[in-house]
Structure formats: structure tokens, C-alpha cells
Design a protein around this motif. Structure first.
Motif, short mmCIF file in Angstrom:
data_model
loop_
_atom_site.label_atom_id
_atom_site.label_comp_id
_atom_site.label_asym_id
_atom_site.label_seq_id
_atom_site.Cartn_x
_atom_site.Cartn_y
_atom_site.Cartn_z
N UNK A 68 9.73 4.04 -10.62
CA UNK A 68 10.45 2.92 -11.24
C UNK A 68 9.88 1.54 -10.87
N UNK A 69 9.10 1.48 -9.78
CA UNK A 69 8.50 0.21 -9.37
C UNK A 69 7.24 -0.02 -10.18
N UNK A 70 7.22 -1.10 -10.95
CA UNK A 70 6.08 -1.39 -11.82
C UNK A 70 4.94 -2.01 -11.02
N UNK A 71 5.24 -3.04 -10.22
CA UNK A 71 4.23 -3.68 -9.39
C UNK A 71 4.84 -4.07 -8.05
N UNK A 72 3.96 -4.19 -7.04
CA UNK A 72 4.36 -4.67 -5.72
C UNK A 72 3.46 -5.85 -5.38
N UNK A 73 4.08 -6.98 -5.02
CA UNK A 73 3.32 -8.20 -4.74
C UNK A 73 3.54 -8.62 -3.29
N UNK A 74 2.48 -9.13 -2.68
CA UNK A 74 2.59 -9.71 -1.34
C UNK A 74 2.72 -11.22 -1.49
N UNK B 130 0.83 -1.21 0.00
CA UNK B 130 0.00 0.00 0.00
C UNK B 130 0.87 1.26 0.00
N UNK B 131 1.91 1.28 0.82
CA UNK B 131 2.79 2.44 0.93
C UNK B 131 3.40 2.81 -0.41
N UNK B 132 3.82 1.80 -1.18
CA UNK B 132 4.50 2.06 -2.44
C UNK B 132 3.53 2.29 -3.60
N UNK B 133 2.29 1.84 -3.47
CA UNK B 133 1.31 2.06 -4.53
C UNK B 133 0.54 3.36 -4.36
N UNK B 134 0.39 3.84 -3.12
CA UNK B 134 -0.46 5.01 -2.85
C UNK B 134 -0.03 6.28 -3.58
N UNK B 135 1.27 6.62 -3.64
CA UNK B 135 1.63 7.89 -4.30
C UNK B 135 1.15 7.99 -5.74
N UNK B 136 1.27 6.90 -6.51
CA UNK B 136 0.81 6.94 -7.91
C UNK B 136 -0.70 6.95 -7.99
N UNK B 137 -1.37 6.16 -7.15
CA UNK B 137 -2.83 6.12 -7.18
C UNK B 137 -3.44 7.46 -6.81
N UNK B 138 -2.77 8.17 -5.92
CA UNK B 138 -3.29 9.45 -5.43
C UNK B 138 -2.68 10.64 -6.15
N UNK B 139 -1.84 10.38 -7.15
CA UNK B 139 -1.17 11.44 -7.91
C UNK B 139 -0.44 12.39 -6.97
N UNK B 140 0.27 11.83 -5.99
CA UNK B 140 1.00 12.62 -5.00
C UNK B 140 2.30 13.13 -5.59
N UNK B 141 2.79 14.23 -5.02
CA UNK B 141 4.04 14.82 -5.51
C UNK B 141 5.22 13.86 -5.35
N UNK B 142 5.11 12.94 -4.41
CA UNK B 142 6.21 12.00 -4.14
C UNK B 142 6.27 10.83 -5.12
N UNK B 143 5.36 10.79 -6.09
CA UNK B 143 5.29 9.61 -6.94
C UNK B 143 6.53 9.42 -7.81
#
Length: 478
Positions: free
Chosen positions: A92-98, A74-87
Motif C-alpha cells: 500500500x505504500x507508494x513511495x518513501x521519502x527521506x 530501505x526497509x520498506x522498499x526492499x521487499x518489493x524490489x527483491x520480490x520478497x514474500x513479505x511485499x
């Protein structure tokens, strides 16, 4: 100030956040990363495109819940999903898997040479943040050694030691307060009266005298923090290169640094601090020799040649005293060249919003800052790449070859190729005069002499390191 690490990008916020949150990894004395929430070093496969991290089974958030792979995802996906400045930092991370509750796998489209820095991002609890993001930004829950006691935006943040901190070392100081103090003399008086134990940054005005005026010790480290004048290449007269060239000739940056910055900072010729530029064998002296001197007559000529009316130029800055001095010095030079200039010193929140709007109503020039992690990518991509426009990039320069150089430098682990891309990008940015490099500041602190084990880190957002892999700061006799 903002206490949500998903959206915070400024140094002031990061300094408080680093006490409240832990990342998968953190930094040792320099820029080498060491495990924090991670149980050990990452496992890297597929030529650097697959990175797997195991979590420490003892890692807990301050509500007692374990840190899980879902929280990391969630931490690494949230910036892109929320269009945050930190994205920009996680792009460079395409996907994050648990893989399971304590195993997370990062997949990258291309090998990213700075991935270890990305893995230091503070980890947030998914369920708590999603329940109320606004409340989380004021009163967050992390896995770090301190909890938020109270928070007042742009004034004061008080932290209290989390007695059940799962990690090591345990914090030795009960309470830490971050207070925003604009006036250097008020900072100094805080040390004299004992109201403050630590002040940062040290004002250039008092650097030489501060230890004789107060019972303090000065601790300094060359810092990964750069300042520049950024031009609005999106809207208004500074879209025209002739106007930018004229403005650049209205100010003697060498003199500015000598007058307002030294001895707590030094001149530089790109957004890369000199230590990093020289460490990458980049042509610093060549860039220095190409800097146009202050020349009021030539500035007037450039303004006259411009195909647009220059009009009143707004210089946007925060209320930081040094920033304001730099802005007013530029405004004075513009007036000498016959141009109308207005300095707008605004609150930090307003500055963060307006300096990336791309609107001529907000700025023609802004006093900019970038705080990086030691890798050139962190000083160049967020400031200049088009993918960061409106987030951390307020310049809005779109030259295709520069964008490609910055992107390709992220996609190869070959240092020599990266160096070539950075040299080409910086040289073109300097040539097109889309910004004026000013200086890098030392990370400079004055602290009471009874503070023990106080060390300064080159990465600004980690300071002051109340706890670090090497130990915890304590106060003698308390």
C-alpha cells in the motif's frame, strides 16, 4: 528459520526477529501501536495518503550506528524490489521519502486502514544488509535488545542481551535460546528436567495435566493465527471444483478440532479467528451452517462427476505434530472415498518453498497457516489475493470479484464498507470451496513458575515478549 525480516514470513522466524530488531512502532497489550524507534505518533495528512514519522535521536543499531531515515526507506522498499514474500504488507505504500536524517515520509496512493500495522515492520541497517545479504540472514544487526549469538537453521537460535540497548525497558534476562522441538513429549520433559524455561505451543495432549506434572504456569491468550486446508487451484485435479467439493466431504472438521486441537484451539469458518470475525459483525453462524458434512458417498459422487481423473492426491504439511495429524486424517477420509492419498511431511524450509509453488507435483492440498495482526486484511490478502501468489498464497484462485473485494477493502477507511467487502469475499471463497477452514490456536505457553512478568500477546510473532512496553521478563532468584 530466517533472521532477515525483509524476507521472513513464518512465525518461528518472527519470534526471534522481534528480539533482535525494533520497528518504528510496536504493540502494547493488544493491537494498538506505541512508538519504538519513532519519537512519537505519526503525522497524517492528505486524507491519510501522507504519513510522516520522526525518529528517536537515541535510536542505534547494534554496531553503534544511528538509525536513519535512509534505513527506514530501505526497509520498506526492499521487499518489493527483491520480490520478497513479505511485499504484500508494504504494497500500500507508494513511495518513501527521506525528509532529513531523522524524518521519513510515506506516501500512499489510497488511504490504507491498516497502515499502523505496516509501521511495526522491523527496521534493518541498509549498509550492513546490502554488504552481504546471506550473512545478514544468519548473523543480523538490528536495533533491538538482543544480539544473535549463534544460529542454526531449523534447530536453534541463541540470543544474548545487548548491554548497550538504547531503548526501554532494558532486558533483564542474559540469554534467550529458541530451540525447535518437534515431539510434544520431549517438550514436556524439557520442563520436567529444567532444560527448558518455556515451551510453546502446549500440546493438546498435555494441556490438562501439564501443571500437575511440572512446576509450571500456563499462560494463554486467544491468538491471531489460523489453520486451513488449502487447495491447489493452479495445477492438477483440484483445479476442478467438483474435486475440491469431494475432498471437503471426506473430513469431519468439527471432530478433527475436538480430537487434535481442543482445548488449545477452536473451530472457525474462515481464515479470520472467531474473535475478529465477530468483532466485525460478520455472519459466522451463517458460514458455519453452510459447511458440508462429512459424507463419503457424496464425496465419491463428486469425484465421479469431475471432468478429470483424480489420481493420487498429495497432501503437503510441515513436520509439526498437529499439522501431520490433520493431514493424515484427511488422507484417511480420502482413502475411505476410494481415492489414493499421500501425506508429505517436509522440513519447514521445504514447506515454505513448495506450498506456494502452484505445482501439482508439490501438492494438491496443503495444511496452511496464516498469522495476522488483528486487522482482517492480514488474514485474507496474503492468503487469497493474486498479487501474493507464489509468495504467501499457494491457492492460486483468481476469481475477479473476490480479488476486487480484497483490494477495495484496503482502499477505504470506512469500516462498514470494509465489512461488506470482507463478507462478500469470504462468502464467495467458501462457496467456491477453495479452502477448508479448520481452527485458530490460542497462543499458549507453559513456563517455569519462577518466571516473572511473563505475558502472552495475541500476535504470535511477538511471543515470547522478553521485553515489552510494560516491562521485562525476569527470573526470580537469578
Amino acid at each position: 528459520m530466517e533472521l532477515d525480516p525483509v524476507v521472513a514470513t513464518d512465525v518461528g522466524s518472527q519470534q526471534a526477529i522481534a528480539r533482535v530488531f525494533d520497528g518504528l512502532y510496536t504493540y502494547g497489550d493488544g493491537t494498538d501501536v506505541v512508538p519504538q524507534i519513532a519519537a512519537g505518533s505519526p503525522s497524517v495528512a492528505d486524507g491519510g495518503r501522507r504519513v510522516t514519522v520522526e525518529l528517536d535521536e537515541d535510536a542505534r543499531f547494534q554496531n553503534g550506528e544511528p538509525v536513519t531515515a535512509t534505513d527506514v526507506q530501505y526497509t520498506f522498499e526492499a521487499p518489493e524490489k527483491e520480490d520478497a514474500a513479505s511485499q504484500w504488507a508494504v504494497s500500500p505504500v507508494e513511495t518513501v521519502e527521506t525528509v532529513d536524517d531523522r524524518t521519513v515520509r510515506f506516501r500512499l496512493e489510497q488511504p490504507y486502514p491498516a497502515i499502523e500495522h505496516t509501521l511495526t515492520n522491523p527496521i534493518v541497517p541498509k549498509d550492513v544488509r546490502e554488504a552481504d545479504r546471506k550473512a545478514f540472514a544468519r548473523d543480523p544487526i538490528g536495533a533491538g535488545p538482543y544480539r544473535v549469538r549463534s544460529f542454526s537453521e531449523e534447530k536453534k537460535t541463541q540470543l544474548a542481551r545487548w548491554e548497550n540497548y538504547w531503548g526501554e525497558p532494558a532486558p533483564a534476562i542474559d540469554r534467550v535460546t529458541f530451540a525447535y522441538v518437534e515431539s510434544p513429549i520431549t517438550q514436556l520433559m524439557g520442563l520436567v528436567t529444567g532444560q527448558s524455561d518455556v515451551v510453546e505451543p502446549i500440546s493438546p495432549r498435555y494441556r490438562r495435566e501439564i501443571t500437575t506434572i511440572t512446576d509450571t504456569t500456563v499462560a494463554e491468550e486467544p491468538g491471531f493465527r489460523s489453520f486451513f486446508f488449502g487447495f491447489n487451484c493452479n495445477d492438477g485435479p483440484t483445479v476442478e471444483r467438483a474435486v475440491r467439493e469431494g475432498i471437503a466431504r471426506c473430513v469431519d472438521v468439527e471432530k478433527l478440532v475436538e480430537q487434535f486441537v481442543a482445548p488449545v484451539g477452536s473451530r472457525q469458518y474462515s481464515t479470520l479467528p472467531r474473535e475478529i470475525a465477530e468483532g466485525w459483525d460478520l455472519p459466522v453462524e451463517e458460514w458455519a451452517s453452510a459447511v458440508p458434512p462429512k459424507d463419503t458417498r457424496e464425496a465419491k459422487r463428486r469425484f465421479e462427476e469431475a471432468p478429470v481423473s483424480v489420481g493420487k492426491l498429495t497432501i503437503l504439511t510441515s513436520k509439526h505434530p498437529v499439522w501431520k495429524e490433520l493431514a493424515h486424517a484427511l488422507a484417511s477420509g480420502l482413502r475411505d472415498a476410494g481415492q489414493s492419498a499421500l501425506v508429505e511431511a517436509v522440513s519447514w524450509k521445504q514447506y515454505l518453498e513448495r506450498s506456494v509453488s502452484g505445482s501439482a507435483r508439490d501438492y494438491a492440498v496443503f495444511v496452511g497457516e496464516v498469522a495476522g495482526n488483528g486487522d482482517p486484511d492480514s488474514f485474507l490478502y496474503p492468503v487469497f489475493h493474486e498479487n501474493a501468489q507464489g509468495g504467501t498464497n499457494g491457492i492460486f484462485y483468481n476469481e475477479e470479484t473476490v480479488m476486487n473485494h480484497l483490494l477495495e477493502a484496503r482502499r477505504t477507511t470506512n469500516r462498514q464498507r470494509r465489512r461488506s467487502h470482507y463478507e462478500a469475499a469470504i462468502s464467495r471463497l467458501n462457496e467456491d470451496q477453495v479452502y477448508v477452514p479448520i481452527c485458530s490456536f490460542k497462543n499458549s505457553f507453559a513456563h517455569r513458575s519462577d518466571l516473572q512478568h511473563f505475558d502472552v500477546h495475541p500476535i504470535a510473532g511477538l511471543n515470547p515478549r522478553v521485553t515489552s512496553p510494560d516491562g521485562a521478563v525476569s527470573v526470580e532468584g537469578r
